[in-house]
Design an enzyme around this catalytic site. Structure first.
Site, PDB file in Angstrom:
ATOM      1  N   VAL A 174     -17.905 -21.797   2.651  1.00 43.95           N
ATOM      2  CA  VAL A 174     -17.075 -22.946   3.018  1.00 43.95           C
ATOM      3  C   VAL A 174     -16.644 -23.710   1.762  1.00 43.95           C
ATOM      4  O   VAL A 174     -15.480 -24.090   1.622  1.00 43.95           O
ATOM      5  CB  VAL A 174     -17.834 -23.860   4.012  1.00 43.95           C
ATOM      6  CG1 VAL A 174     -17.167 -25.229   4.111  1.00 43.95           C
ATOM      7  CG2 VAL A 174     -17.914 -23.188   5.380  1.00 43.95           C
ATOM      8  N   GLN A 219     -25.007 -25.755   4.396  1.00 45.17           N
ATOM      9  CA  GLN A 219     -24.940 -25.500   2.949  1.00 45.17           C
ATOM     10  C   GLN A 219     -24.212 -24.187   2.635  1.00 45.17           C
ATOM     11  O   GLN A 219     -24.606 -23.446   1.735  1.00 45.17           O
ATOM     12  CB  GLN A 219     -26.341 -25.504   2.343  1.00 45.17           C
ATOM     13  CG  GLN A 219     -26.901 -26.905   2.147  1.00 45.17           C
ATOM     14  CD  GLN A 219     -26.107 -27.733   1.131  1.00 45.17           C
ATOM     15  OE1 GLN A 219     -25.513 -27.198   0.203  1.00 45.17           O
ATOM     16  NE2 GLN A 219     -26.091 -29.045   1.312  1.00 45.17           N
ATOM     17  N   SER A 220     -23.153 -23.899   3.356  1.00 44.82           N
ATOM     18  CA  SER A 220     -22.414 -22.654   3.145  1.00 44.82           C
ATOM     19  C   SER A 220     -21.696 -22.635   1.792  1.00 44.82           C
ATOM     20  O   SER A 220     -20.913 -23.534   1.489  1.00 44.82           O
ATOM     21  CB  SER A 220     -21.390 -22.487   4.265  1.00 44.82           C
ATOM     22  OG  SER A 220     -20.462 -21.470   3.945  1.00 44.82           O
ATOM     23  N   ASN A 221     -21.944 -21.581   1.029  1.00 41.44           N
ATOM     24  CA  ASN A 221     -21.190 -21.378  -0.212  1.00 41.44           C
ATOM     25  C   ASN A 221     -19.773 -20.912   0.080  1.00 41.44           C
ATOM     26  O   ASN A 221     -18.829 -21.224  -0.641  1.00 41.44           O
ATOM     27  CB  ASN A 221     -21.889 -20.330  -1.088  1.00 41.44           C
ATOM     28  CG  ASN A 221     -23.289 -20.740  -1.444  1.00 41.44           C
ATOM     29  OD1 ASN A 221     -23.507 -21.784  -2.046  1.00 41.44           O
ATOM     30  ND2 ASN A 221     -24.275 -19.930  -1.049  1.00 41.44           N
ATOM     31  N   ALA A 229     -22.956 -22.225   7.647  1.00 37.88           N
ATOM     32  CA  ALA A 229     -24.106 -23.128   7.745  1.00 37.88           C
ATOM     33  C   ALA A 229     -23.768 -24.406   6.967  1.00 37.88           C
ATOM     34  O   ALA A 229     -22.818 -24.426   6.173  1.00 37.88           O
ATOM     35  CB  ALA A 229     -25.344 -22.461   7.154  1.00 37.88           C
TER      36      ALA A 229
END
Ligand SMILES: *Cc1c(COP(=O)(O)O)cnc(C)c1O
Length: 339
Positions: free
Chosen positions: A79, A75-77, A73
């Site tokens: 990534v 706001q992916s942690n 997403a």
């Protein structure tokens, strides 16, 4: 150790601490509550993906990859930590970001994890949520190959039998800490998202003879779908580590009543949980995963489903960078909890 022999690179600060939360315990007046500090794994402000990436990146290096391709997403942690790990290992990082929340704010699109992804120099591409991400990642892999590179695809959340090894290892770390710190638990509570954390922990516990129950709090899809996803991945992971069949369907519990309107959409209960932990224990939780999972834990205590005399372990999976993307969504005036 179930994970010895698999390729692994060191990315996380381990072991993370196992700590008692006396002021939260007193504030809620129910079970004794402890926390596993996987928010403190180090890599790029910490979080659970550091453990999973130790094994995903280990395999990538073993296969001679020079470019990582992954997805999450906006706001992916995952990534953010994958982009940081790629820098540390000298790899390029191609990222597919999915628009998953409705009416995202400017902060959501540019701050928090997105800011950090850009600092790490990841190549970001944005997609609608109806994209076939597997096909799109394959396509980018072909582009990388056409330019003479060697791509390695890491699935969303690094949730695969390889990535899950990080949480099989975490379960083994916890079993050692239970011994060393002379503490026993009645229940473990965790956020359950792309399912690898949940799957890895249950395999690590059952594969080492522990029958500690895990309550996953879903952050995305309904219960049947989430439990099916976790169980499928747990079975594959159990086989991968040479313990086929060590997990049964009844071991998998995901309560998905705390999701609210959807993935990444704030709820009042999440907001309350984030403020409560900040103001009783000086701890930061995130709006998407740990805040909602804590809202579940708090509700279980208030409803008497977890009670005085029991000892509960909450696994803090991180995500704090995401708080900054929600600066305009959090209500900060909901009482002080300082009593
Ligand atoms: C990804 C993530 C989770 C969920 O872990 P999964 O392995 O995807 O289920 C929980 N908390 C945070 C902060 C995360 O980034």
């Amino acid at each position: 150790m179930l994970v010895s022999g698999f390729p692994r690179v060191s990315l996380a600060h381990l072991p993370t601490r196992l700590e008692h939360l006396p002021r939260l315990t007193e504030h809620l007046g129910g079970p004794d509550i402890w926390i596993k500090r996987d928010d403190c794994t180090g890599l790029a402000t910490g979080g659970n993906k550091a453990r999973k990436l130790e094994f995903s990146m280990g395999e990538a290096l073993e296969r001679g990859a020079d470019t990582i391709i992954t997805v999450g997403a906006v706001q992916s942690n995952h990534v953010r930590q994958a982009a940081a790990a790629a820098c540390k290992l000298g790899l390029k990082c191609e990222v597919l970001l999915e628009h998953r929340v409705a009416n995202p704010s400017k902060q959501y699109m540019t701050s928090g994890n997105v800011l950090l992804d850009r600092i790490f120099g990841a190549n970001l591409r944005f997609y609608d949520n109806d994209t076939d991400f597997d096909a799109e990642m394959q396509e980018i892999a072909r582009e990388v190959e056409a330019e003479g590179g060697t791509p390695y695809i890491i699935p969303g959340g690094a949730s695969s039998p390889v990535g899950d090894l990080g949480y099989v290892a975490c379960a083994e770390e916890l079993l050692r800490q239970f011994d060393e710190q002379d503490v026993a638990f009645d229940h473990m509570v965790i956020p359950s998202g792309s399912a690898g954390t949940h799957a890895g922990l249950i395999v690590g516990l059952r594969g080492n003879g522990s029958d500690l129950p895990i309550l996953g709090i879903g952050v995305n899809v309904p219960r049947t779908e989430q439990e099916g996803k976790v169980f499928g991945l747990a079975c594959d992971t159990a086989e991968f580590v040479g313990r086929p069949g060590c997990v049964i369907r009844e071991d998998i519990v995901a309560d998905c009543n705390y999701v609210g309107r959807g993935y990444g959409e704030p709820t009042d209960a999440m907001n309350e949980a984030v403020l409560m932990l900040a103001r009783t224990e000086g701890l930061l939780f995130d709006p998407v995963y740990t805040g909602k999972a804590l809202a579940g834990l708090i509700d279980y205590v208030r409803e008497g489903r977890f009670e005085k005399g029991q000892t509960i372990l909450f696994v803090h999976t991180g995500g704090v960078a995401g708080l900054f993307a929600y600066a305009d969504k959090l209500k900060l005036d909901q009482g002080s909890c300082l009593g």
